[in-house]
Scaffold this active site. Structure first.
Site, PDB file in Angstrom:
ATOM      1  N   HIS A 235      28.185  45.327  40.565  1.00  0.00           N
ATOM      2  CA  HIS A 235      26.910  45.023  39.925  1.00  0.00           C
ATOM      3  C   HIS A 235      26.325  43.734  40.498  1.00  0.00           C
ATOM      4  CE1 HIS A 235      27.536  47.472  35.948  1.00  0.00           C
ATOM      5  NE2 HIS A 235      27.694  48.199  37.042  1.00  0.00           N
TER       6      HIS A 235
ATOM      7  N   TYR B  14      22.628  43.264  27.699  1.00  0.00           N
ATOM      8  CA  TYR B  14      22.937  42.393  26.561  1.00  0.00           C
ATOM      9  C   TYR B  14      21.706  42.335  25.669  1.00  0.00           C
ATOM     10  CZ  TYR B  14      27.153  40.718  28.948  1.00  0.00           C
ATOM     11  OH  TYR B  14      28.383  40.632  29.553  1.00  0.00           O
TER      12      TYR B  14
ATOM     13  N   PRO C 296      34.079  37.297  23.974  1.00  0.00           N
ATOM     14  CA  PRO C 296      33.896  38.190  25.119  1.00  0.00           C
ATOM     15  C   PRO C 296      32.482  38.227  25.677  1.00  0.00           C
ATOM     16  CG  PRO C 296      34.013  39.454  23.088  1.00  0.00           C
ATOM     17  CD  PRO C 296      34.326  38.038  22.721  1.00  0.00           C
TER      18      PRO C 296
ATOM     19  N   LYS D 199      34.630  36.344  30.332  1.00  0.00           N
ATOM     20  CA  LYS D 199      35.440  35.323  30.983  1.00  0.00           C
ATOM     21  C   LYS D 199      36.932  35.430  30.736  1.00  0.00           C
ATOM     22  CE  LYS D 199      32.167  33.445  33.007  1.00  0.00           C
ATOM     23  NZ  LYS D 199      32.025  34.355  34.115  1.00  0.00           N
TER      24      LYS D 199
ATOM     25  N   TYR E  85      27.948  33.354  35.088  1.00  0.00           N
ATOM     26  CA  TYR E  85      28.415  34.712  34.833  1.00  0.00           C
ATOM     27  C   TYR E  85      29.274  35.236  35.983  1.00  0.00           C
ATOM     28  CZ  TYR E  85      28.345  39.368  32.740  1.00  0.00           C
ATOM     29  OH  TYR E  85      28.714  40.555  32.150  1.00  0.00           O
TER      30      TYR E  85
END
Length: 409
Positions: free
Chosen positions: A80, A209, A301, A305, A393
């Site tokens: 991704h 998200y 979560p 990480k 991220y």
């Protein structure tokens, strides 16, 4: 897997816990000819079957490649180059690759990582002892620590030079550090994640998200035919109160009509509620005992990480232990705790910030909600803000080496 034998045995490194941290460290040390025994209190099926992380940072992918364990990962992992954020149904994209000079993440479940690690262990001579009961760590403040356990009614002792605790939040390793030495920092969140797995195509080729008036949602996947979805819920929510139809209705409501139109509904084959917490233990080294992964820290979560942070720990600790056994240098192990914690706290900060941005907290009033919406709108319009999110991220670099850091006790 091999049992190193009954009674007393000797190795250079005894690793407690056969999760991702313990197995990756074992493979890394074994690659350099270091004698390792991994002791796990559960059986292989239990460890391999835990449904947890699904996003691998580039550093994790690189370590799997370095260890020659990435054949299935390269074939089956989904790369991704970005992710999407949804604010009350309005969706925008964060382009990781464009913002970070080409960095990506890979969707590849922790279960698959564990299968790869276990399958390769026996052929590489990596000893893994399952079903070890009554685990005890002894003399870890000396240069001759030992691990004792009972297996199938037989007592065993492993004498070693170093013990590494990779046995998770509830394991025995952290408890071996005296109260006067150990400091802990914790925040327990007043909500959890209700998650399902379903064999249906994902709603999107990237993660979404969602920040919604009714709470957080996440549209994720494990493969092109298996979807992973989450809803923010009460910490004491019962899965029995969430039949599939109710879950799908609430998910689609939070994702908004644009994404909901692409959601394929189907029967779930797993449904769980996971609590959220932030936790750090300091130091990550006491004598000849070293902590790595969930034994030392937990992150919510939201920022993906957990397993990746464990990988950064064992990468740094692996370097230090290789220097110890190959060069006789203690600089790496003396600086490990400070070096690892420097990265741990940055990951904790990102996960805490992203959780606070995307979730509804108890008592959140209209003003607080508008602050979330305003910050998300700022991220949408600011390349600098998007870059900060993207850099965190995809994974920050490992912390600098230990040469200018104070040794830990």
């Amino acid at each position: 897997m091999n049992d190193p034998g009954r009674g007393r045995t000797r190795c250079q490194v005894a690793v407690i816990g056969a999760g991702p941290a313990g197995m990756l460290l074992g493979h890394l040390l074994r690659q350099h000819g270091i004698d390792v025994v991994i002791v796990e209190r559960r059986d292989r099926a239990y460890v391999e079957g835990r449904v947890r992380a699904g996003i691998l940072e580039q550093g994790t992918v690189a370590l799997m490649a370095r260890l020659g364990l990435d054949r299935r990962l390269r074939r089956e992992g989904l790369v991704h180059s970005g992710t999407k954020l949804s604010v009350d149904g309005a969706v925008f994209r964060i382009d990781f690759a464009a913002l970070t000079g080409g960095a990506t993440v890979t969707v590849y479940g922790q279960q698959e990582v564990m299968k790869d690690l276990f399958d390769a262990a026996e052929t590489r001579g990596l000893d893994v002892v399952f079903d070890a009961e009554d685990l005890r760590l002894e003399a870890v403040d000396t240069d001759r620590p030992r691990v004792s356990y009972r297996r199938h009614g037989i007592d065993h002792v492993v004498d070693c030079d170093v013990v590494v605790g990779c046995d998770g939040f509830h394991g025995v390793s952290r408890a071996a550090i005296p109260e006067g030495v150990l400091k802990t920092f914790e925040r327990v969140y007043a909500f959890g994640w209700l998650g399902i797995l379903a064999d249906v195509p994902p709603a999107d080729h990237e993660l979404i998200y969602c920040s919604h008036e009714r709470g957080f949602a996440l549209a994720s996947m494990r493969s092109e035919t298996r979807s992973r979805y989450y809803l923010q819920c009460a910490a004491d929510e019962r899965v029995e109160d969430w039949p599939d139809e109710r879950f799908w209705d609430e998910l689609c409501g939070r994702l908004g009509p644009e994404v909901a139109a692409r959601v394929t509904r189907g029967p779930s084959f797993e449904k769980t509620v996971a609590p959220l917490r932030s936790f750090v233990a300091e130091p990550m080294r006491y004598g000849r005992l070293f902590l790595a992964g969930d034994a030392a820290h937990i992150v919510p979560p939201t920022g993906a990480k957990g397993m990746n942070l464990a990988v950064s720990d064992v990468t740094m600790l692996g370097e230090a232990l290789i220097d110890l056994f190959e060069e006789g240098s203690t600089a790496g192990i003396d600086g490990y705790s400070a070096r690892a914690l420097a990265r741990v706290w940055k990951a904790e900060r990102f996960s805490w910030w992203f959780t606070g941005l995307m979730h509804r907290f108890p008592g959140t009033d209209p003003f607080a909600r508008q602050m979330q919406v305003a910050e998300l709108d700022y991220i949408r319009s600011s390349r600098a803000a998007q870059t900060t999110l993207a850099e965190n991220y995809v994974g920050l670099p490992l912390s600098p080496g230990p040469s200018n850091r104070e040794p830990q006790p």
